[in-house]
Scaffold this active site. Structure first.
Site, PDB file in Angstrom:
ATOM      1  N   ARG A  53       0.846  -1.201   0.000  1.00 60.16           N
ATOM      2  CA  ARG A  53       0.000   0.000   0.000  1.00 60.16           C
ATOM      3  C   ARG A  53       0.879   1.247   0.000  1.00 60.16           C
ATOM      4  NH1 ARG A  53      -1.675   1.743   4.681  1.00 60.16           N
ATOM      5  NH2 ARG A  53      -2.486  -0.254   5.436  1.00 60.16           N
TER       6      ARG A  53
ATOM      7  N   TYR B 276     -15.715  16.363 -15.746  1.00 63.52           N
ATOM      8  CA  TYR B 276     -16.190  14.981 -15.842  1.00 63.52           C
ATOM      9  C   TYR B 276     -17.334  14.755 -14.839  1.00 63.52           C
ATOM     10  CZ  TYR B 276     -16.011   9.918 -15.229  1.00 63.52           C
ATOM     11  OH  TYR B 276     -16.330   8.590 -15.117  1.00 63.52           O
TER      12      TYR B 276
ATOM     13  N   ASP C 277      -7.078  18.378 -14.416  1.00 64.00           N
ATOM     14  CA  ASP C 277      -7.357  17.032 -14.889  1.00 64.00           C
ATOM     15  C   ASP C 277      -6.878  16.987 -16.341  1.00 64.00           C
ATOM     16  OD1 ASP C 277      -8.450  14.700 -15.918  1.00 64.00           O
ATOM     17  OD2 ASP C 277     -10.294  14.857 -14.732  1.00 64.00           O
TER      18      ASP C 277
ATOM     19  N   LYS D 227      -7.903   6.031 -19.487  1.00 66.13           N
ATOM     20  CA  LYS D 227      -8.166   6.560 -20.814  1.00 66.13           C
ATOM     21  C   LYS D 227      -6.922   6.450 -21.700  1.00 66.13           C
ATOM     22  CE  LYS D 227     -11.986   7.296 -18.676  1.00 66.13           C
ATOM     23  NZ  LYS D 227     -12.323   8.563 -18.015  1.00 66.13           N
TER      24      LYS D 227
HETATM   25  C1  LIG Z   1     -12.854   8.927 -16.755  1.00 67.46           C
HETATM   26  C2  LIG Z   1     -12.462  10.223 -16.229  1.00 67.46           C
HETATM   27  C3  LIG Z   1     -12.250  10.411 -14.852  1.00 67.46           C
HETATM   28  C4  LIG Z   1     -12.492   9.315 -13.835  1.00 67.46           C
HETATM   29  O1  LIG Z   1     -11.584   8.273 -13.979  1.00 67.46           O
HETATM   30  P1  LIG Z   1     -11.904   6.737 -13.600  1.00 67.46           P
HETATM   31  O2  LIG Z   1     -10.629   6.055 -13.964  1.00 67.46           O
HETATM   32  O3  LIG Z   1     -13.073   6.312 -14.418  1.00 67.46           O
HETATM   33  O4  LIG Z   1     -12.189   6.697 -12.133  1.00 67.46           O
HETATM   34  C5  LIG Z   1     -11.845  11.659 -14.431  1.00 67.46           C
HETATM   35  N1  LIG Z   1     -11.656  12.673 -15.300  1.00 67.46           N
HETATM   36  C6  LIG Z   1     -11.857  12.534 -16.626  1.00 67.46           C
HETATM   37  C7  LIG Z   1     -11.635  13.688 -17.531  1.00 67.46           C
HETATM   38  C8  LIG Z   1     -12.269  11.307 -17.127  1.00 67.46           C
HETATM   39  O5  LIG Z   1     -12.482  11.185 -18.458  1.00 67.46           O
END
Ligand SMILES: *Cc1c(COP(=O)(O)O)cnc(C)c1O
Length: 380
Positions: free
Chosen positions: A46, A98, A170, A195
């Site tokens: 962890r 998001y 982000d 992604k």
């Molecule tokens: C998918 C996404 C998230 C969340 O990520 P997860 O891996 O699904 O928890 C956050 N920000 C953006 C821009 C995303 O496309």
């Protein structure tokens, strides 16, 4: 070393023990101590894990930050970052972030005493007006999901710096290949590695990159205290994906540009959202701050909900699925899928209509993609 090289050689590779070129998956919860109080650098997975460490170092290098941290999901990364704050603190966030980010802020963190203002991040005066004495964080997402709005990163940093407000971006949509926010003075970069970074739709993961020793210590503390870290196997998959990130991003952009151009010419399409299009309101800023416009294209159909359902049902190469950034092309309906966690009136207010469709343009042959769009659009 340049980006493409770091994507392949970042972190400590080859592995020190046997020289394995592919980073070994240290699938272990715990590590034997050499003697009381003396470890070989790791004690419990962890806290830290050698596979995770290579990914974390690679992410830090790609973003040009101090340290990287790998999380179980993008949301785990975000939840950890907001725990840098305490009850009573105020956060200014982009209004079209998001859907899950909005839900975390509005439906979870508000209950713990954080306060949020959601705002379109394209207006300096509006941001400055939203700042309160207890504002501690500004959260941006550019290009935003699913409207592909562009935020001027340098402007936001300039506003925040003067007032000692932490800035978080982000960077999931652009990836560090297209946007290097640390260069503009951003304090923390977060990712859903689910992604583009992983890129193959076979893992959920998240990441944070820090820019100061203090933030590094605090994020490491929270990751360990909250237990939000990624598994060794998931880290290995993301590392494997990152090696081809530059190639994939170039091709995603090439295909997305072709798809955006195709959609713009189609009479059943009323509006196309893609920052690479000259008429996009954020085009100039995107061109200045990014190396490319990314692989997501959103658009609106003229025929209402019926046309949307028909189109999505007819697609064959594009799969009807949430998520984005993988090699395979996906189509989804934000109002009922990725952004269903936003209340309908809020969605309407920020411009996510019921006739909006989001495409994650993959790496298939471009004529197969445009042919698929054509047959789905023309069959109605
Ligand atoms: C998918 C996404 C998230 C969340 O990520 P997860 O891996 O699904 O928890 C956050 N920000 C953006 C821009 C995303 O496309």
């Amino acid at each position: 070393m340049k980006f493409e090289t770091l994507a392949i050689h970042g972190g400590e590779r080859p592995d020190k023990t046997f020289g394995a070129l592919s980073v070994p998956i240290y699938q272990t919860s715990t590590f034997a101590f050499e003697s009381v109080g003396k470890t070989r650098g790791y004690d419990y997975s962890r806290t830290a894990n050698p596979t995770r460490k290579v990914l974390e170092d690679t992410l830090a290098q790609l973003e040009g930050g101090k340290a990287g941290f790998a999380f179980a999901t993008g949301m785990a990364a975000e939840a950890t970052v907001v725990h840098l704050l305490k009850a009573g603190d105020h956060v200014i966030s982009g209004d079209d972030v998001y859907g899950g980010t909005y839900r975390l802020f509005q439906d979870v963190m508000t209950n713990l005493g954080l306060e949020f203002t959601f705002l379109r991040m394209n207006n300096r005066q509006a941001i400055e007006r939203a700042i309160k004495p207890n504002t501690r964080m500004i959260w941006i997402e550019t290009p935003s999901n699913p409207l592909l709005n562009i935020t001027d990163v340098e402007m936001v940093v300039e506003i925040a710096r003067k007032r000692n407000i932490l800035t978080v971006i982000d960077n999931t949509f652009a990836t560090p290949y297209f946007l290097r926010p640390v260069k503009y003075g951003i304090d923390l970069v977060v990712h859903s590695t689910t992604k583009y970074l992983n890129g193959h739709c076979d893992v959920v993961g998240g990441a944070v990159v820090t820019t100061t020793d203090e933030l590094t210590q605090r994020v490491q503390f929270l990751l360990n205290a909250m237990g939000t870290c990624a598994s060794p196997f998931d880290c290995w998959l993301v590392l494997r994906g990152i090696q081809t990130l530059p190639l994939r991003m170039k091709k995603h952009e090439e295909n997305a540009t072709a798809v955006a151009n195709y959609l713009q010419r189609h009479k059943a399409v009323s509006k196309v959202f893609y920052p690479g299009i000259k008429s996009h309101p954020g085009h100039e800023i995107a061109q200045e701050q990014m190396k490319g416009f990314g692989g997501v294209v959103s658009f609106e159909l003229t025929g209402g909900t019926k046309a949307v359902n028909h189109f999505l049902r007819r697609l064959e190469v594009f799969s009807l699925a949430e998520s984005l950034g993988g090699v395979a092309s996906l189509a989804e309906h934000p109002a009922t899928m990725s952004h269903a966690s936003m209340p309908p009136d809020y969605r309407a207010k920020i411009g996510i209509g019921d006739d909006l469709i989001r495409l994650s343009v993959g790496l298939e042959n471009i004529s197969d993609l445009t042919d698929d769009l054509a047959q789905a659009l023309n069959s109605g």
